[in-house]
Write an enzyme that holds these catalytic residues in place. Structure first.
Site, mmCIF file in Angstrom:
data_model
loop_
_atom_site.group_PDB
_atom_site.id
_atom_site.type_symbol
_atom_site.label_atom_id
_atom_site.label_comp_id
_atom_site.label_asym_id
_atom_site.label_seq_id
_atom_site.Cartn_x
_atom_site.Cartn_y
_atom_site.Cartn_z
ATOM 1 N N VAL A 143 49.132 35.624 32.111
ATOM 2 C CA VAL A 143 47.726 35.685 31.730
ATOM 3 C C VAL A 143 47.151 36.955 32.339
ATOM 4 O O VAL A 143 47.369 37.249 33.517
ATOM 5 C CB VAL A 143 46.941 34.459 32.232
ATOM 6 C CG1 VAL A 143 45.470 34.550 31.813
ATOM 7 C CG2 VAL A 143 47.566 33.168 31.704
ATOM 8 N N CYS A 144 46.431 37.719 31.519
ATOM 9 C CA CYS A 144 45.688 38.881 31.999
ATOM 10 C C CYS A 144 46.617 39.855 32.726
ATOM 11 O O CYS A 144 47.652 40.262 32.211
ATOM 12 C CB CYS A 144 44.534 38.393 32.866
ATOM 13 S SG CYS A 144 43.263 39.626 33.204
#
Length: 293
Positions: free
Chosen positions: A97-98
């Protein structure tokens, strides 16, 4: 039961972690574990987190996920990066994520693959890993069991997609409803499940019918039966459903069947066996519908 292992680094973003963790803790059949190189793990939001220092044994059915961290922070030692790469080499799925995509890049998992990250980090990711193809303006990208998502809340979309892939759209839809999350649409990225693409509305009548279709899309579902679920006439249901999703109930059901069949084919099933598994009499209808996509 499958394990979802979150690999944490100092200054991790809480929502990068909590969003996917909520999805997998709501879905059936998952055990959540957390590891880090030091503990407690400080988060950017100031809440310290506990984590194990010893990695559990993982199998190919398990998922390894790296949440993102505050820009300028986040670093894993070589042994951790090797463990991340080894899990993928053994047939497991690795996700981020991210900013977590950077860890996958350092582990060598982005080379030759499509990936994404937070829009503010995409240029840097492309410069650091020129052998990767950074896809912009999408929520997540899947490429050969390497799954990367954009910033912060998109981790929820990523996790719902993985649940839909593994357990079918009905389970993912139930999780989304439980979390009061409706899928966000991104027309440029076909990797989103149908549940995510066609749940971005607020019609409870249509959601009830979608729940029914999601739960049994391989079966014959007459329009009259679906209308009874909704408590409206067949004509009204067709109008409401089309207005909310852009498709008739039948077209929506066919989309779920095709999506599941493509997943089965991608995991070694023949077109004929996949077609029968999702409710088609043979592969001809499946081929016809796939050609329209």
């Amino acid at each position: 039961m499958s394990t979802v292992l979150f690999v944490l680094t100092p200054q991790v973003h809480l929502l990068d972690l909590a969003g996917p963790a909520q999805v997998f803790s709501t879905a059936p059949g998952y055990r959540l574990r957390y590891v880090a190189e030091e503990t407690p793990v400080p988060t950017w939001q100031g809440v310290p987190l506990g984590a194990d220092l010893t990695w559990p044994g993982l199998t190919a059915d398990d998922l390894l996920l790296v949440p993102g961290w505050r820009d300028g922070h986040g670093w894993f030692a070589a042994p951790t990066l090797s463990r991340i790469a080894e899990h993928h080499a053994r047939g497991g799925t690795v996700a981020s994520v991210c900013a977590g995509a950077d860890a996958l890049g350092r582990a060598g998992l982005l080379d030759g693959r499509r990936c994404t990250t937070h829009h503010g980090l995409q240029d840097r990711l492309a410069r650091r890993y020129p052998a990767a193809t950074v896809v912009r303006d999408v929520l997540y990208v899947c490429d050969d069991r390497v799954v990367t998502s954009a910033g912060i809340a998109s981790g929820i979309d990523l996790a719902l997609h993985l649940v839909a892939q593994r357990h079918g759209p009905a389970v993912a839809a139930r999780v989304a409803r439980e979390m009061v999350v409706y899928g966000r649409r991104n027309g440029d990225e076909r990797q989103h499940s149908a549940m995510l693409r066609h749940r971005a509305h607020l019609s409870d009548v249509v959601h009830r019918v979608q729940d029914r279709i999601d739960a049994d899309f391989a079966a014959a579902l007459p329009l009259a039966d679906l209308a009874a679920v909704a408590g409206v006439s067949e004509r009204t249901l067709t109008r409401l459903f089309t207005s909310a999703t852009g498709r008739t109930p039948l077209r929506y059901q066919q989309l779920l069947r095709v999506e599941r069949a493509e997943y089965l084919i991608g995991h070694g099933a023949t077109a004929e066996s996949a077609a029968r598994a999702v409710g088609f009499a043979d592969a001809r209808m499946l081929r016809r519908l796939r050609s329209r996509a």
